[in-house]
Design an enzyme around this catalytic site. Sequence first.
Site, short mmCIF file in Angstrom:
data_model
loop_
_atom_site.label_atom_id
_atom_site.label_comp_id
_atom_site.label_asym_id
_atom_site.label_seq_id
_atom_site.Cartn_x
_atom_site.Cartn_y
_atom_site.Cartn_z
N GLY A 13 -16.67 67.14 55.57
CA GLY A 13 -15.89 67.36 54.36
C GLY A 13 -14.74 66.40 54.13
N ASN A 15 -14.86 63.63 52.36
CA ASN A 15 -14.86 63.28 50.93
C ASN A 15 -14.31 64.43 50.09
OD1 ASN A 15 -16.05 60.52 50.19
ND2 ASN A 15 -17.42 61.23 51.83
N ARG A 66 -37.47 76.01 48.31
CA ARG A 66 -36.41 75.10 47.84
C ARG A 66 -35.93 75.52 46.46
NH1 ARG A 66 -34.77 70.44 49.77
NH2 ARG A 66 -36.49 70.26 51.20
N MET A 91 -26.53 67.74 52.78
CA MET A 91 -27.73 67.19 53.39
C MET A 91 -28.99 67.94 52.98
SD MET A 91 -26.37 64.77 55.04
CE MET A 91 -27.51 64.19 56.28
N ASN A 108 -23.22 61.81 43.53
CA ASN A 108 -23.36 61.74 44.98
C ASN A 108 -22.67 60.48 45.48
OD1 ASN A 108 -24.35 62.42 47.61
ND2 ASN A 108 -25.95 60.87 47.37
N HIS A 110 -22.93 57.74 48.62
CA HIS A 110 -23.87 57.32 49.67
C HIS A 110 -23.28 56.11 50.39
CE1 HIS A 110 -27.70 56.87 51.69
NE2 HIS A 110 -27.61 55.57 51.45
N GLU A 144 -35.18 61.57 42.26
CA GLU A 144 -35.53 60.65 43.34
C GLU A 144 -34.31 60.44 44.25
OE1 GLU A 144 -37.31 56.16 43.81
OE2 GLU A 144 -37.05 56.98 41.80
N LEU A 145 -34.53 60.49 45.56
CA LEU A 145 -33.43 60.43 46.53
C LEU A 145 -32.62 59.12 46.42
CD1 LEU A 145 -32.11 61.70 49.11
CD2 LEU A 145 -33.69 60.28 50.43
C1 GRF Z 1 -20.50 60.37 53.94
O1 GRF Z 1 -20.67 59.17 54.64
C2 GRF Z 1 -21.32 60.38 52.68
O2 GRF Z 1 -21.45 59.12 52.10
C3 GRF Z 1 -22.67 60.81 53.18
O3 GRF Z 1 -22.39 61.79 54.15
C4 GRF Z 1 -21.08 61.56 54.69
C5 GRF Z 1 -20.30 62.81 54.47
O4 GRF Z 1 -19.03 62.76 55.08
N1 GRF Z 1 -23.48 61.28 52.09
P1 GRF Z 1 -17.95 63.87 54.77
O5 GRF Z 1 -18.62 65.22 55.04
O6 GRF Z 1 -17.55 63.74 53.34
O7 GRF Z 1 -16.84 63.62 55.71
#
Ligand code: GRF
Length: 203
Positions: A13, A15, A66, A91, A108, A110, A144-145
Site C-alpha cells: 500500500g 502507492n 471471478r 493483484m 492502474n 505498473h 487486456e492486462l
Molecule cells: C507497485 O510497484 C505497483 O506498480 C505494482 O505493485 C506495486 C504495489 O506496491 N502494481 P504498493 O502496494 O503500492 O506499495
Amino acid sequence: MTRRLGVLISGRGSNLQAIIDAIAGGGLDATIAVVISNRPGARGLERARAAGIEAMVLEHGAFASREAYDRALVEELRRHDVGLVCLAGFMRLLSPVFIDAFPGAILNVHPSLLPSFPGAHAQRQALEHGVKLAGCTVHLVTAELDAGPIVLQAAVPVREDDTEDTLSARILVEEHRLYTEAIALVLEGGWRIEGRRFLPGPA
Ligand code: GRF
C-alpha cells in the site's frame, strides 16, 4: 466524474499512502471513499485506517467465480459513490463485469515502461532484458492486462550495479509522484481517447 476515489490493494500500500499524503498535503483535490483489499493481511489496510479511511476486505476465495467477485467489488464501490477506481498493487485480473461498470474510470500503476514488461515482476524482467531505461506507467484499465491507454510515464535509468530491489525502489519513488499526478489529470477532465492515445482536449 466525482472526486471520490476507490482504491483497490493487495499488499504493502505504498502507492495508497502516496495518494493519502497528496490529498492531506493539498496537492490532490479528492477524497478516498473506500479502500478494498482482496487479502486480509494487506498492510495498506492499516495505512487507510490510520488515516481515518474506511478499509474493508473482500476475499476473492469466498466467491464462486471471478465475475461474482467482481460484481461484489462493483457493488461496494457504487455504495461508496466512487467516481474513479485506482488499482494500487491490486493483484487480480478484472473481468468485463468490472471494467464495463466504470468505463474510462479505472487507473492502474505498473512498474515498467509499457508496453514493455507487462505482468508480474516487471522490474526483474527489465533487468534481465538489459534495458538501460526502466520506469513506470499509469494507464487506464481495459480488459487486456496492462494494455490500456497510457496517461503518464516516467523513465528511470538502470545502473550497472542495480539489483531487482534497488531498481524497484527507485521506480517506486517515481510511481508515487506519477500516480497522484495522473489521478489529478484524469479527475480534471478535458481529455479524450483517440485510438490508444490519451490526449488533452475535449472529447
Ligand atoms: C507497485 O510497484 C505497483 O506498480 C505494482 O505493485 C506495486 C504495489 O506496491 N502494481 P504498493 O502496494 O503500492 O506499495
